[in-house]
Design a protein around this motif. Structure first.
Motif, PDB file in Angstrom:
ATOM      1  N   TYR A  39      97.174  -6.287  57.814  1.00 48.92           N
ATOM      2  CA  TYR A  39      96.519  -4.974  57.788  1.00 48.92           C
ATOM      3  C   TYR A  39      95.659  -4.780  59.035  1.00 48.92           C
ATOM      4  CZ  TYR A  39      93.378  -1.235  56.307  1.00 48.92           C
ATOM      5  OH  TYR A  39      92.634  -0.083  56.248  1.00 48.92           O
ATOM      6  N   VAL A  40      94.915  -5.816  59.411  1.00 50.96           N
ATOM      7  CA  VAL A  40      94.055  -5.743  60.598  1.00 50.96           C
ATOM      8  C   VAL A  40      94.881  -5.513  61.858  1.00 50.96           C
ATOM      9  CG1 VAL A  40      92.552  -7.113  62.089  1.00 50.96           C
ATOM     10  CG2 VAL A  40      92.165  -7.098  59.632  1.00 50.96           C
ATOM     11  N   VAL A  41      95.974  -6.270  62.010  1.00 54.27           N
ATOM     12  CA  VAL A  41      96.814  -6.152  63.201  1.00 54.27           C
ATOM     13  C   VAL A  41      97.422  -4.754  63.304  1.00 54.27           C
ATOM     14  CG1 VAL A  41      98.933  -6.979  64.294  1.00 54.27           C
ATOM     15  CG2 VAL A  41      97.310  -8.609  63.339  1.00 54.27           C
ATOM     16  N   LEU A  42      97.883  -4.208  62.179  1.00 57.32           N
ATOM     17  CA  LEU A  42      98.504  -2.888  62.196  1.00 57.32           C
ATOM     18  C   LEU A  42      97.476  -1.788  62.479  1.00 57.32           C
ATOM     19  CD1 LEU A  42     101.028  -3.281  59.238  1.00 57.32           C
ATOM     20  CD2 LEU A  42     101.554  -3.148  61.667  1.00 57.32           C
ATOM     21  N   GLN A  43      96.274  -1.933  61.966  1.00 60.48           N
ATOM     22  CA  GLN A  43      95.237  -0.952  62.292  1.00 60.48           C
ATOM     23  C   GLN A  43      94.883  -1.023  63.773  1.00 60.48           C
ATOM     24  OE1 GLN A  43      94.323   1.551  60.818  1.00 60.48           O
ATOM     25  NE2 GLN A  43      93.807   1.289  58.665  1.00 60.48           N
ATOM     26  N   GLU A  44      94.853  -2.232  64.329  1.00 65.95           N
ATOM     27  CA  GLU A  44      94.588  -2.391  65.757  1.00 65.95           C
ATOM     28  C   GLU A  44      95.667  -1.687  66.576  1.00 65.95           C
ATOM     29  OE1 GLU A  44      92.054  -3.415  68.495  1.00 65.95           O
ATOM     30  OE2 GLU A  44      91.855  -4.752  66.771  1.00 65.95           O
ATOM     31  N   ALA A  45      96.925  -1.818  66.142  1.00 62.06           N
ATOM     32  CA  ALA A  45      98.025  -1.167  66.853  1.00 62.06           C
ATOM     33  C   ALA A  45      97.912   0.353  66.766  1.00 62.06           C
ATOM     34  CB  ALA A  45      99.357  -1.635  66.276  1.00 62.06           C
ATOM     35  N   MET A  46      97.510   0.869  65.604  1.00 62.45           N
ATOM     36  CA  MET A  46      97.329   2.309  65.436  1.00 62.45           C
ATOM     37  C   MET A  46      96.224   2.817  66.360  1.00 62.45           C
ATOM     38  SD  MET A  46      97.817   5.301  64.051  1.00 62.45           S
ATOM     39  CE  MET A  46      98.815   5.147  62.556  1.00 62.45           C
ATOM     40  N   LEU A  47      95.126   2.075  66.450  1.00 62.42           N
ATOM     41  CA  LEU A  47      94.020   2.489  67.308  1.00 62.42           C
ATOM     42  C   LEU A  47      94.461   2.508  68.764  1.00 62.42           C
ATOM     43  CD1 LEU A  47      90.977   3.240  67.200  1.00 62.42           C
ATOM     44  CD2 LEU A  47      90.497   0.855  67.748  1.00 62.42           C
TER      45      LEU A  47
END
Length: 327
Positions: A39-47
């Motif tokens: 979840y953290v990695v995917l949110q980082e990618a979205m940002l």
């Protein structure tokens, strides 16, 4: 936090989990760590891609299917949670983890709330988080007070929440400013319920040192009232919390509350400009959060339900204002 540091942290999670007391605990810990880490990695990618955080659907996160945990999405604020389906070591059945994401000055920040009895299973998850506090400990350390507005001399009741070091007005703001009016345009209602404000007026109306609460402030208030961060209705209602915020009298058809936090939400109503109408028997409050569409997150309660309903309102509507001050 960059992607490399996230992946290093995720690896360290799994290393710590490998030292758990039993192989069963190891596997369970890996499920939580992998889900939260992904979840953290995917949110980082979205940002990185869109300069914002996203919902589970927007970031293409697949909710795990597990025999050990129930995983789900928290939408207000954005995040995911895990609930233990059975007792795991010291963590009882129903033990809870919640991680929520927030964009702050272009950086991705996280907040964790973990059942104290389950913390030992996932000790490094809190390393992801900006703030650490236990969602499931006893709250309601409330200190009542007063505040005098030096601009017009009006005095307001206040409540300070010791757990978060924050003071809220316990009455609706009643400072006359352009872009404000009384319910039904009757002066007596301003005295009884405070004034109603457009969003632009609301953002300028609080006394010096006070401000319109943002979405995190409101969520913190709901948690103080006993919300567990997950209990939502089909329309994302904050279930059963409205009753705890409503005043003990003044609501139609015995729609009164218990006023557990001395917040004393009264039916001060709102004005909906697009429909050229006032709506009575409700309390509707502005937040400072403006969406990319240009509308604003609001929270409201009515006499017919015990829940808090989040919604998006138009800036030219007229709602109540509660100002907040950070200690």
């Amino acid at each position: 936090m960059n992607k490399l540091s996230v992946m290093v942290l995720l690896a360290s999670m799994l290393t710590v989990f490998a030292n758990a007391d039993s192989q069963k605990d190891v596997e369970i810990a890996k499920e939580v760590g992998r889900a939260f880490g992904e979840y953290v990695v995917l949110q980082e990618a979205m940002l990185d891609a869109e300069n914002r955080i996203g919902t589970v659907k927007e970031i293409l996160f697949t909710m795990p299917s597990s025999e050990n945990f129930e995983f789900g999405e928290s939408k207000s604020p954005m995040g995911i949670y895990a609930i233990a389906k059975k007792t795991i070591g010291k963590c009882p059945k129903g033990g809870k983890w919640l991680i929520t994401s927030h964009e702050k000055n272009g950086n991705l920040k996280f907040e964790c709330q973990i059942d104290a009895k389950c913390e030992s299973l996932t000790p490094n998850i809190k390393s992801l988080c900006e703030d650490e506090h236990n969602l499931f400990e006893e709250h309601n350390l409330v200190e009542e007070g007063i505040m005098k507005d030096s601009r017009d001399g009006k005095v307001y009741k206040t409540v300070k929440f010791q757990n978060v070091g924050q003071t809220w007005m316990a009455e609706n703001l009643n400072y006359k400013i352009e872009g404000s009016r009384c319910l039904l345009d009757k002066k007596a209602n301003c005295k009884k319920y405070g004034r109603l404000y457009t969003w632009n007026a609301a953002m300028k109306a609080c006394p010096t040192g006070w401000r319109v609460p943002d979405s995190r402030d409101w969520i913190g208030l709901f948690i103080e009232a006993g919300w567990d961060g997950e209990k939502e209705g089909p329309k994302q209602e904050i279930l059963e919390i409205g009753k705890k915020l409503k005043s003990k009298n003044g609501w139609r058809n015995n729609g009164n509350g218990t006023d557990d936090l001395k917040f004393t939400a009264q039916p001060g109503g709102l004005a909906i400009i697009s429909k050229n109408m006032f709506l009575e028997d409700a309390a509707a409050f502005w937040s400072s959060f403006e969406s990319s569409r240009g509308d604003v997150l609001i929270y409201w309660v009515t006499f017919v339900q015990d829940d808090v309903l989040p919604a998006y309102g138009k800036k030219d509507d007229f709602l109540s204002v509660r100002c907040v001050k950070d200690e």
